[in-house]
Design a protein around this motif. Structure first.
Motif, short mmCIF file in Angstrom:
data_model
loop_
_atom_site.label_atom_id
_atom_site.label_comp_id
_atom_site.label_asym_id
_atom_site.label_seq_id
_atom_site.Cartn_x
_atom_site.Cartn_y
_atom_site.Cartn_z
N GLU A 187 1.13 -1.41 0.13
CA GLU A 187 -0.03 0.10 0.20
C GLU A 187 1.14 1.06 0.22
OE1 GLU A 187 0.24 -1.49 4.47
OE2 GLU A 187 -0.14 -2.77 2.26
N ALA A 188 1.99 1.26 0.14
CA ALA A 188 2.64 2.60 0.38
C ALA A 188 3.94 2.48 -1.43
CB ALA A 188 3.68 2.13 1.12
N VAL A 189 3.80 1.50 -2.12
CA VAL A 189 4.38 1.57 -3.21
C VAL A 189 3.77 3.08 -4.04
CG1 VAL A 189 4.88 1.11 -5.40
CG2 VAL A 189 4.60 -0.94 -3.73
N LEU A 190 2.55 3.28 -4.28
CA LEU A 190 2.49 4.40 -4.95
C LEU A 190 3.12 5.96 -4.31
CD1 LEU A 190 -0.48 3.77 -6.46
CD2 LEU A 190 1.25 3.52 -7.71
N PRO A 191 3.11 5.76 -3.09
CA PRO A 191 3.48 7.47 -2.38
C PRO A 191 4.82 7.26 -2.82
CG PRO A 191 1.45 6.23 -1.01
CD PRO A 191 2.08 5.23 -1.93
N VAL A 192 5.54 6.09 -2.32
CA VAL A 192 6.78 6.25 -2.32
C VAL A 192 7.23 6.41 -3.84
CG1 VAL A 192 8.72 4.66 -2.26
CG2 VAL A 192 7.42 4.57 -0.37
N LEU A 193 6.80 6.26 -4.68
CA LEU A 193 7.34 6.35 -6.06
C LEU A 193 7.10 8.16 -5.84
CD1 LEU A 193 6.01 3.19 -8.45
CD2 LEU A 193 7.85 4.35 -7.69
N VAL A 194 6.03 8.30 -5.68
CA VAL A 194 5.73 9.67 -5.96
C VAL A 194 6.90 10.63 -5.36
CG1 VAL A 194 3.98 11.46 -5.52
CG2 VAL A 194 2.77 9.61 -6.08
N ILE A 195 6.53 10.34 -4.28
CA ILE A 195 8.21 11.19 -3.21
C ILE A 195 9.33 10.47 -3.79
CG2 ILE A 195 9.32 10.98 -1.07
CD1 ILE A 195 6.70 10.03 0.24
N CYS A 196 10.02 9.81 -4.20
CA CYS A 196 11.58 9.18 -5.10
C CYS A 196 11.39 10.73 -6.73
CB CYS A 196 10.95 8.03 -5.84
SG CYS A 196 11.42 6.92 -4.69
N VAL A 197 9.53 10.63 -7.77
CA VAL A 197 9.87 11.67 -7.94
C VAL A 197 9.88 12.65 -7.93
CG1 VAL A 197 8.36 12.66 -10.36
CG2 VAL A 197 7.92 10.09 -9.93
N GLY A 198 9.46 13.59 -7.01
CA GLY A 198 9.98 14.81 -6.40
C GLY A 198 11.24 14.58 -5.61
N LEU A 199 11.66 13.82 -5.02
CA LEU A 199 13.51 14.04 -4.57
C LEU A 199 14.14 14.27 -6.05
CD1 LEU A 199 13.42 11.59 -1.89
CD2 LEU A 199 13.16 13.91 -1.87
N ILE A 200 13.93 13.54 -7.24
CA ILE A 200 14.67 13.75 -8.64
C ILE A 200 14.12 15.35 -8.71
CG2 ILE A 200 14.74 12.49 -10.53
CD1 ILE A 200 14.14 10.13 -9.61
N ALA A 201 12.99 15.73 -9.24
CA ALA A 201 12.56 16.55 -9.51
C ALA A 201 12.95 17.59 -8.63
CB ALA A 201 11.10 17.59 -9.19
N LEU A 202 13.48 17.59 -7.11
CA LEU A 202 14.44 19.24 -6.39
C LEU A 202 15.42 18.98 -6.62
CD1 LEU A 202 12.53 18.55 -3.19
CD2 LEU A 202 12.03 20.41 -4.81
N ILE A 203 16.01 18.17 -7.06
CA ILE A 203 17.79 17.38 -7.06
C ILE A 203 17.47 18.41 -8.70
CG2 ILE A 203 19.44 16.11 -7.61
CD1 ILE A 203 17.77 14.18 -5.72
N VAL A 204 17.23 18.45 -10.05
CA VAL A 204 17.17 18.70 -11.06
C VAL A 204 17.27 20.15 -10.61
CG1 VAL A 204 16.74 18.52 -13.34
CG2 VAL A 204 17.30 16.70 -12.16
N SER A 205 15.64 20.28 -10.10
CA SER A 205 15.14 21.68 -10.19
C SER A 205 16.05 23.07 -9.53
CB SER A 205 14.42 22.19 -9.74
OG SER A 205 13.22 21.58 -11.01
N TYR A 206 16.99 22.17 -8.23
CA TYR A 206 17.61 22.94 -7.15
C TYR A 206 18.68 22.24 -6.50
CZ TYR A 206 12.55 25.46 -7.18
OH TYR A 206 11.56 26.17 -7.47
N THR A 207 19.79 21.76 -7.08
CA THR A 207 20.60 20.85 -7.01
C THR A 207 21.08 21.73 -5.79
OG1 THR A 207 20.86 20.41 -9.22
CG2 THR A 207 22.86 19.58 -7.70
N PHE A 208 21.52 22.48 -5.73
CA PHE A 208 22.89 23.25 -4.90
C PHE A 208 21.80 23.37 -3.52
CE2 PHE A 208 25.41 23.54 -8.58
CZ PHE A 208 26.04 23.40 -8.20
N TRP A 209 20.69 23.96 -3.40
CA TRP A 209 19.99 23.65 -2.16
C TRP A 209 19.97 22.87 -1.84
CZ3 TRP A 209 19.03 27.64 0.47
CH2 TRP A 209 18.75 29.41 -0.38
N VAL A 210 19.97 21.24 -2.69
CA VAL A 210 19.56 20.21 -2.08
C VAL A 210 20.92 19.46 -1.40
CG1 VAL A 210 19.07 17.61 -2.87
CG2 VAL A 210 17.34 19.15 -3.87
N LEU A 211 22.06 19.91 -2.10
CA LEU A 211 23.38 19.58 -1.34
C LEU A 211 23.56 19.76 -0.20
CD1 LEU A 211 25.09 19.24 -4.54
CD2 LEU A 211 24.27 17.03 -3.56
N SER A 212 23.36 20.69 -0.26
CA SER A 212 23.79 22.52 1.10
C SER A 212 22.95 21.83 1.93
CB SER A 212 23.29 23.50 1.15
OG SER A 212 24.33 23.89 -0.30
#
Length: 248
Positions: A187-212
């Motif tokens: 039951e947690a697979v879909l929420p985990v997939l959404v969170i992973c996609v969100g994290l990837i989007a954050l890393i791509v869009s705000y790379t240095f903020w995420v790294l900091s």
């Protein structure tokens, strides 16, 4: 072949990071190291999934990690700020690379030794090489998001670089996180997939903020990891003592 190809691709990313550092394109240099870290987290899982682990792959992975997370970050920081310190800055870059090599050598030696208790699988000994590489780039990441890190601050960057290198070769227990996601409820697979996609989007869009933020959070977790390690060690010691009394 597939896991080794992933490792070689990660090695190409690390070498490209060095080239980007030489050319002064530090944003791309950091991106290449991040890409290498992502691939480093994939190759071992691909090998286990395909049941294609080999001694050759393990040795290749260690050599790639030394370049990607020891040499490349040190060189990038040298061309960014440490070069301002002349020979001392070069020594700092060398010290970080050497700490990376020693950390990897100790890790490989531990694999051939006596297996540790199962609970120790949740912890690393010292800061792992990928985490050390991304954490040591914190000054560069802060500079990229607009915080002033002038050439005059090179000496502070040098001390920070040496400190992270020493954490890599230290005996400080750090949380591994290897078992996170090992068993995800259906039951947690879909929420985990959404969170992973969100994290990837954050890393791509705000790379240095995420790294900091990630580097600061990682440094902040070290006292917590030490406390958890001591609690687990004491609990394991109590269990062993109770087992000994039961046998008597």
């Amino acid at each position: 072949m597939l896991p080794n190809l992933v490792t070689l691709l990660a090695l190409c990313a690390g070498l490209t990071a060095i080239r980007m550092g030489v050319e002064g394109r530090f944003e791309l240099a950091v991106g290449a190291i991040v890409f290498a870290a992502i691939l480093d987290g994939i190759d071992g899982r691909v090998a286990r999934l395909l049941k294609s682990q080999s001694d050759f792959g393990s040795q290749l992975d260690s050599l790639a990690d030394f370049v990607n997370f020891g040499v490349a970050p040190g060189m990038v920081l040298y061309f960014w700020r440490l070069e301002e310190l002349g020979s001392f800055g070069w020594i700092v870059a060398l010290v970080f690379a050497i700490c990376g090599a020693l950390r990897l050598a100790r890790f490989n030696a531990a694999l051939s030794g006596e297996p540790p208790p199962a609970w120790q699988g949740d912890f690393f000994v010292g800061v792992p090489a990928p985490a050390g590489a991304l954490t040591v780039l914190l000054p560069l990441s802060l500079w990229q998001i607009g915080l002033p890190v002038p050439p005059e601050a090179a000496i502070l960057v040098a001390f920070f670089t040496v400190a992270i290198g020493l954490l890599m070769v230290s005996r400080l227990p750090t949380y591994s996180g290897k078992r996170i996601g090992a068993a995800i409820p259906r039951e947690a697979v879909l929420p985990v997939l959404v969170i992973c996609v969100g994290l990837i989007a954050l890393i791509v869009s705000y790379t240095f903020w995420v790294l900091s933020v990630g580097a600061l959070a990682y440094l902040a977790h070290l006292p917590w990891a030490l406390r958890k390690h001591e609690m687990r060690r004491e609990a394991h010691a109590r269990e062993r003592a109770e087992e000994g009394e039961t046998e008597k």
